[in-house]
Design an enzyme around this catalytic site. Structure first.
Site, PDB file in Angstrom:
ATOM      1  N   CYS A   1      -0.487   4.079   2.127  1.00 45.89           N
ATOM      2  CA  CYS A   1      -0.317   3.918   3.586  1.00 45.89           C
ATOM      3  C   CYS A   1       1.136   4.174   3.986  1.00 45.89           C
ATOM      4  CB  CYS A   1      -0.652   2.495   4.029  1.00 45.89           C
ATOM      5  SG  CYS A   1      -2.089   1.793   3.271  1.00 45.89           S
ATOM      6  N   ASP A   2       2.079   3.657   3.191  1.00 48.86           N
ATOM      7  CA  ASP A   2       3.461   3.587   3.655  1.00 48.86           C
ATOM      8  C   ASP A   2       4.452   4.452   2.881  1.00 48.86           C
ATOM      9  OD1 ASP A   2       2.604   1.680   5.503  1.00 48.86           O
ATOM     10  OD2 ASP A   2       2.874   0.048   4.086  1.00 48.86           O
TER      11      ASP A   2
ATOM     12  N   CYS B   1       0.830  -1.207   0.000  1.00 49.62           N
ATOM     13  CA  CYS B   1       0.000   0.000   0.000  1.00 49.62           C
ATOM     14  C   CYS B   1       0.865   1.259   0.000  1.00 49.62           C
ATOM     15  CB  CYS B   1      -0.934  -0.014   1.212  1.00 49.62           C
ATOM     16  SG  CYS B   1      -1.961   1.461   1.292  1.00 49.62           S
TER      17      CYS B   1
END
Ligand code: NDP
Length: 313
Positions: free
Chosen positions: A140-141, A137
């Site tokens: 997300c990261d 992701c």
């Protein structure tokens, strides 16, 4: 034991749209969110293709609004993960489900909207370094790799979207495409090709992710020449598609070879009475938020008609 008229499993666009319709039809729906409340859209950035948002909307905000809309009509949203099901084969039969391996509840109808989860390559070095620089992701990261060099595997719309997202944060993004062309839409390919700090390597696959505790580099292999090359990276993003979340339904519901639930004709009916499926869990073809929402609506209408025909509603 608690008995629910309409149990909705999953909280993506399909689950919440089913909840809006079911609540307005007075089916008093209960939504169990699953492990990722809000579903896949909570890990996306801009959603530009959902009708009604002329300026686009960010995925997490859209999911909060969908939840609020479902709650406005009386949907009860519960944080919880359905871990086991026992589905009745009888018309009008009562289904039971176990939540978080502890609580058993009964349901007259079930709408399955459990979506799909990210796939990984499955090679040992990738698995070992998950959480240590390997991620599925980018949204997300990606932030953790600000100002650094990263790579992304995949050639679909997700990979293309995430590559351009990462290019805004990272100094360089190497994109590994296993064939000699991308699967992504022409518009997304255009964006990738016009982003200066994305380098696309065709016919290229991961040979090994390098590093002991954290990702330090990538050994790649050209699958036509077998030539291997190494690049230094600190983050590796995997964007190679998804697997439907149907493991708990194996042996109960009909599914295809890839595990997608099979629905009957144009309806959301599964092979069992009172059990309906909507969203990505039954759709490997379109997989859009708007089509998921559409089938969520259909599932609620199918559930309402089913209960109506039984005289239960
Ligand atoms: P897709 O299934 O479309 O693409 C997966 C990609 O990963 C393919 O290019 C595939 O290669 C590649 N791949 C699969 N396995 C491997 C492997 N082991 N090694 C290397 N590469 C591999 O998945 P997406 O998640 O990209 O998209 C899913 C759906 O969501 C699509 O319908 C897409 O259009 C949609 N979507 C739409 C967006 C939007 O409209 N904004 C954004 C994101 C997704 P190959 O091509 O060789 O099979």
């Amino acid at each position: 034991m608690e008995r629910i008229k309409c149990l909705i499993i999953g909280s993506g666009p399909a689950g919440y749209t089913a909840a809006i319709y079911a609540a307005r039809a007075d089916l008093k729906p209960v939504v169990y969110t699953g492990m990722e409340p809000g579903g896949q859209l909570t890990t996306t950035t801009e959603v530009d293709n959902f009708p009604g948002y002329p300026k686009g909307v960010d995925g997490p905000s859209m999911m909060v609004e969908l939840q609020q809309q479902a709650e406005r009509f009386g949907t009860e949203v519960r944080i919880g993960h359905v871990t086991e099901v026992n589905l009745s084969k009888e018309e009008g039969g009562i289904h039971t489900v176990v939540v978080d391996s502890t609580t058993t509840i009964e349901a007259e109808t079930i709408i399955i909207s459990t979506g799909a989860s990210a796939k990984y390559l499955g090679i040992p070095s990738e698995q070992r370094l998950r959480g240590g620089g390997v991620s599925a992701c980018a949204v997300c990261d990606g932030f953790f790799y600000k100002g650094q060099e990263v790579a992304i595997v995949g050639a679909g719309d997700t990979a293309a979207e995430e590559a351009t997202y990462l290019a805004n944060i990272c100094t360089k993004v190497t994109m590994l495409v296993r064939r000699d062309e991308m699967r992504a839409s022409k518009a997304m390919q255009h964006r990738v090709n016009n982003t200066e700090n994305i380098e696309v390597l065709y016919n290229t696959e991961v040979d090994e992710v390098l590093g002991e505790q954290v990702v330090e580099g990538l050994r790649m292999v050209n699958n036509t020449t077998q030539e291997k090359t190494e690049i230094p990276i600190t983050g590796l993003f995997i964007a190679i598609g998804h697997k439907p979340n149907t493991d708990i339904f194996k042996g109960h519901l009909d599914m295809d070879d890839a595990g997608y639930l099979i629905t009957k004709g144009k309806s959301t009916k599964t092979n069992l009475p009172g059990v309906f499926a909507s969203g990505d869990v039954q759709d490997k073809e379109y997989r859009q938020a708007v089509t998921a929402a559409g089938t969520g609506c259909m599932a609620a209408l199918d559930a309402e008609r089913y209960l109506g025909a039984l005289g239960a509603h």
